[in-house]
Motif scaffolding. Structure first.
Motif, PDB file in Angstrom:
ATOM      1  N   ALA A 121      36.260  19.583  24.539  1.00 19.09           N
ATOM      2  CA  ALA A 121      35.325  20.340  25.252  1.00 19.09           C
ATOM      3  C   ALA A 121      36.011  21.587  25.712  1.00 19.09           C
ATOM      4  N   ARG A 122      35.165  22.834  25.938  1.00 16.95           N
ATOM      5  CA  ARG A 122      35.877  24.004  26.225  1.00 16.95           C
ATOM      6  C   ARG A 122      35.116  24.526  27.725  1.00 16.95           C
ATOM      7  N   ALA A 123      35.752  24.558  28.695  1.00 18.93           N
ATOM      8  CA  ALA A 123      35.287  25.052  29.995  1.00 18.93           C
ATOM      9  C   ALA A 123      35.259  26.754  30.247  1.00 18.93           C
ATOM     10  N   LEU A 124      34.138  27.051  30.421  1.00 19.69           N
ATOM     11  CA  LEU A 124      33.839  28.535  30.644  1.00 19.69           C
ATOM     12  C   LEU A 124      33.510  28.817  32.110  1.00 19.69           C
ATOM     13  N   VAL A 125      33.614  29.958  32.503  1.00 20.00           N
ATOM     14  CA  VAL A 125      33.396  30.218  33.982  1.00 20.00           C
ATOM     15  C   VAL A 125      32.167  31.085  33.683  1.00 20.00           C
ATOM     16  N   ARG A 128      27.396  31.356  46.694  1.00 22.60           N
ATOM     17  CA  ARG A 128      27.605  30.251  45.800  1.00 22.60           C
ATOM     18  C   ARG A 128      28.872  30.066  45.120  1.00 22.60           C
ATOM     19  N   GLU A 129      29.311  28.758  44.990  1.00 19.69           N
ATOM     20  CA  GLU A 129      30.466  28.675  44.271  1.00 19.69           C
ATOM     21  C   GLU A 129      30.481  29.051  42.829  1.00 19.69           C
ATOM     22  N   PRO A 130      31.659  29.390  42.425  1.00 19.92           N
ATOM     23  CA  PRO A 130      31.553  29.937  40.925  1.00 19.92           C
ATOM     24  C   PRO A 130      31.395  28.520  40.021  1.00 19.92           C
ATOM     25  N   VAL A 131      30.400  28.794  38.776  1.00 22.41           N
ATOM     26  CA  VAL A 131      29.809  27.724  37.969  1.00 22.41           C
ATOM     27  C   VAL A 131      30.737  27.756  36.716  1.00 22.41           C
ATOM     28  N   THR A 132      31.281  26.552  36.565  1.00 15.45           N
ATOM     29  CA  THR A 132      31.954  26.179  35.249  1.00 15.45           C
ATOM     30  C   THR A 132      31.209  25.226  34.373  1.00 15.45           C
ATOM     31  N   VAL A 133      31.167  25.363  33.109  1.00 19.72           N
ATOM     32  CA  VAL A 133      30.417  24.617  32.311  1.00 19.72           C
ATOM     33  C   VAL A 133      31.254  24.229  31.183  1.00 19.72           C
ATOM     34  N   ALA A 134      31.378  22.882  30.724  1.00 23.72           N
ATOM     35  CA  ALA A 134      32.218  22.581  29.674  1.00 23.72           C
ATOM     36  C   ALA A 134      31.377  22.315  28.332  1.00 23.72           C
ATOM     37  N   PHE A 135      31.535  23.302  27.502  1.00 24.36           N
ATOM     38  CA  PHE A 135      30.743  23.381  26.131  1.00 24.36           C
ATOM     39  C   PHE A 135      31.476  22.661  25.307  1.00 24.36           C
ATOM     40  N   GLU A 190      33.139  30.275  47.861  1.00 26.76           N
ATOM     41  CA  GLU A 190      31.936  30.981  47.380  1.00 26.76           C
ATOM     42  C   GLU A 190      32.580  32.451  47.420  1.00 26.76           C
ATOM     43  N   ALA A 191      33.709  32.634  48.044  1.00 26.62           N
ATOM     44  CA  ALA A 191      34.185  34.028  48.168  1.00 26.62           C
ATOM     45  C   ALA A 191      34.703  34.363  46.622  1.00 26.62           C
ATOM     46  N   HIS A 192      35.012  33.500  45.931  1.00 18.41           N
ATOM     47  CA  HIS A 192      35.434  33.849  44.580  1.00 18.41           C
ATOM     48  C   HIS A 192      34.379  34.208  43.836  1.00 18.41           C
ATOM     49  N   ARG A 193      34.552  35.481  43.037  1.00 22.80           N
ATOM     50  CA  ARG A 193      33.266  35.941  42.580  1.00 22.80           C
ATOM     51  C   ARG A 193      33.775  36.357  40.885  1.00 22.80           C
ATOM     52  N   PRO A 194      33.711  35.383  40.115  1.00 23.10           N
ATOM     53  CA  PRO A 194      33.869  35.621  38.504  1.00 23.10           C
ATOM     54  C   PRO A 194      33.025  36.887  38.249  1.00 23.10           C
ATOM     55  N   ARG A 226      39.593  31.879  34.081  1.00 24.91           N
ATOM     56  CA  ARG A 226      39.999  30.580  33.823  1.00 24.91           C
ATOM     57  C   ARG A 226      39.563  29.594  34.933  1.00 24.91           C
ATOM     58  N   PRO A 227      39.117  28.343  34.351  1.00 30.43           N
ATOM     59  CA  PRO A 227      38.524  27.593  35.709  1.00 30.43           C
ATOM     60  C   PRO A 227      39.525  26.996  36.353  1.00 30.43           C
ATOM     61  N   ALA A 228      40.713  26.601  35.625  1.00 28.32           N
ATOM     62  CA  ALA A 228      41.946  26.030  36.315  1.00 28.32           C
ATOM     63  C   ALA A 228      42.436  27.083  37.343  1.00 28.32           C
TER      64      ALA A 228
END
Length: 580
Positions: free
Chosen positions: A375-379, A349-356, A327-331, A308-310
């Motif tokens: 919008a629904r944010a996905l990691v 690299r930091e985790p990438v979150t996109v709002a679809f 960047e140490a957080h690795r989804p 979850r992005p949150a």
């Protein structure tokens, strides 16, 4: 254009890890007196730490393997029914070294899972089981094990060592059966070979950057679970990194204990499901932060359940001041059928979150949202490492283009070939083939069907949900984790991670949603249930049949702690009182 994410792996033997059975002796010869495994026992005060050097691990593993050969033949199954600890490590490695097929399981006294233990034992029919002295009687009472040996006692009850030679296994020999957690179906034993283990360890080395001179593994995950077994035992043995182990209950009671181990030395890495990061945010006290320095953490793999992005934001906000780097957080993404690991984002690299756009996503299209409303944010789970993933229409078996949701199919040297016992379920999962007229340059098969839905966007993988969990209302797909997140946010008394949303078919009204949740306080007047019902209905446009609050022990979960939505649905429909 069809999008396939692929990263061919080199020969695993050339990338660093050594075969599982060779690990103890290899590292004993190179670094014999160095610590291999340490277990922190928090059932006593002060906590007691016990360790094994590589010399001791090689000696104990070889000795027990020869004793096991006295009572079991190569190829027979050996159930490892031991709690997290050094005995589990030695028992698991010894079984494999003896040429047996290890079956990592929890103990027979694991509350709420007695039926699952019996079902697994009846499926794999072990000739032998390893248990604690206190657990021997309970294992014998199942009637499903040929012989039970006790580890952790005086050792007098163990058979004498066999004089038979311990033969190195072939790569395609079976190392162990990994029983799936069964979140959507009855557990099945994934047949994991020695080649699968070596390949997945090589992939993890590449993804996380593991090196025996600079890194250390830390885990509180149960060792019978795929993520705990690989990260806590198999990867260290194959790579020579040391490992710190802790019982899951110790983490749940005080999550700061996990962070203390992570902060103990530079170069630590670990893996945990998403709920663990939220648990740390909620339960780690300010006074705990005063002694923490997380700047040396190399990687925290977040996987096994939707990320979850949150959660990522809350964890970074809470622990950034004590050195934790985003960047140490690795989804990541993985599953037992692929040994464990499939994909993650690039290191550094930091985790990438996109709002679809949520409406378009429900229709099977991943299109970035133009505003926050709807919008629904996905990691992002990054890209596969040393293997291939393709998004497929599960009905037509045709690959889907970039931006289209479909089932994720995997192929690689880490992917297993079957479930124990084979059968139709095994063939459906591991022998999938792409439609001949649509596969382009992709191999026809075999591909492994994950049962997970996902999409490729801008060259990265996003997991949207489980195929069998998807709730379809008026032709639109709704992902249960989205409805569950709304239920959590609608009522602050609803406990995070203890919500199940699923669909039921009403013959008059069609598909409707049921939400089961655990609440900290009783909903005396029903107002909380009404609040959650309104929030889920209005935000997602679905009819909600019922919101029901249940005690924690009555919400079905898998052996790894994930919500078992299919079991929740079955119990609800049976209306047998289990969820009342």
């Amino acid at each position: 254009m069809t999008t396939v994410l692929t990263d061919p792996v080199d020969d695993p033997c050339a990338t660093g890890p050594v075969p599982l059975t060779a690990g103890p002796a290899t590292w004993a010869a190179e670094r014999g007196t160095s610590t291999a495994f340490t277990f922190s026992d928090h059932t006593v005060s002060p906590p007691r730490r016990s360790s094994l050097t590589w010399d001791e691990l090689a000696r104990d593993t070889d000795d027990l393997a020869r004793r096991l050969r006295t009572v079991a033949e190569p190829g027979e199954r050996c159930a490892i029914m031991l709690p997290t600890g050094l005995e589990f490590v030695v028992g698991m490695l010894a079984a494999v070294r003896a040429g047996l097929v290890a079956v990592p399981l929890f103990g027979p006294d694991n509350r709420g899972h007695a039926e699952r233990v019996r079902a697994v034992l009846e499926d794999c029919t072990p000739a032998l089981a390893l248990a604690t002295p206190a657990g021997v009687e309970a294992v014998e009472a199942t009637g499903a094990v040929g012989r039970v040996l006790a580890l952790g006692g005086t050792g007098d009850e163990l058979p004498a060592p066999s004089g038979a030679e311990l033969v190195d296994p072939d790569p395609d020999d079976v190392a162990y059966l990994q029983y799936t957690s069964g979140s959507t179906r009855t557990p099945a034993g994934v047949v994991v070979t020695h080649a699968n283990v070596l390949a997945n360890c090589a992939q993890l080395v590449d993804a996380v950057g593991v090196h025996r001179d600079t890194n250390r593994s830390v885990t509180w995950l149960p060792l019978f679970h795929d993520m705990g077994l690989v990260a806590g035992v198999l990867l260290p043995v194959c790579t020579g990194v040391s490992a710190d182990l802790m019982d899951p209950a110790a983490f749940v009671q005080r999550p700061a204990r996990w962070l203390d181990l992570l902060a103990g030395a530079p170069g630590t890495f670990s893996a945990a499901p998403n709920f663990a990061f939220d648990h740390c945010v909620r339960r780690v006290r300010d006074v705990d932060l005063e002694r923490l320095d997380l700047s040396g953490v190399t990687a925290l793999v977040n996987g096994s359940e939707p990320v979850r992005p949150a959660t990522i934001e809350r964890f970074a906000e809470r622990f950034g001041p004590v050195g934790f780097r985003r960047e140490a957080h690795r989804p990541s993404y993985g599953l037992a059928e692929a040994t464990v690991f499939v994909a993650t984002g690039p290191a550094g690299r930091e985790p990438v979150t996109v709002a679809f756009d949520a409406e378009r996503l429900r229709s099977g299209e991943a299109v970035p949202a133009t505003d926050d409303d709807g919008a629904r944010a996905l990691v992002s789970c990054g890209t596969p490492v040393g293997q291939s993933v393709v998004v497929v229409d599960p009905v037509s078996r045709r690959p889907r283009p970039d931006g289209a949701v479909g089932e994720l199919w995997c192929r690689g040297p880490n992917v297993a070939a079957a479930y124990h016992g084979g059968g139709e379920r095994s063939r459906e999962t591991f022998e999938a083939t792409l439609a001949d007229d649509a596969r382009g340059g992709l191999p026809a098969g075999p591909w492994m069907r994950t049962g997970d839905l996902g999409v490729v966007h801008d060259g990265a993988l996003f997991v949207t949900g489980r195929l069998k969990d998807t709730i379809i209302v008026d032709g639109r797909n709704h992902y249960p984790q989205d409805l569950e997140a709304t239920a959590e946010s609608a009522d602050p008394e609803v406990r995070q991670g203890l919500v199940a949303a699923f669909g039921v078919d009403d013959r008059d009204e069609g598909e409707q949603v049921v939400v089961l949740a655990v609440r900290r306080r009783r909903d005396e007047d029903g107002s909380a249930a009404r609040t959650v019902r309104r929030a889920v209905s209005s935000e997602h446009g679905v009819p909600v049949r019922e919101v029901r609050f249940v005690p924690p022990h009555e919400l079905p979960r898998t052996s790894s702690g994930k919500i078992a939505r299919a079991a929740c649905r079955r119990a609800y429909l049976a209306d047998a009182g289990a969820l009342r």
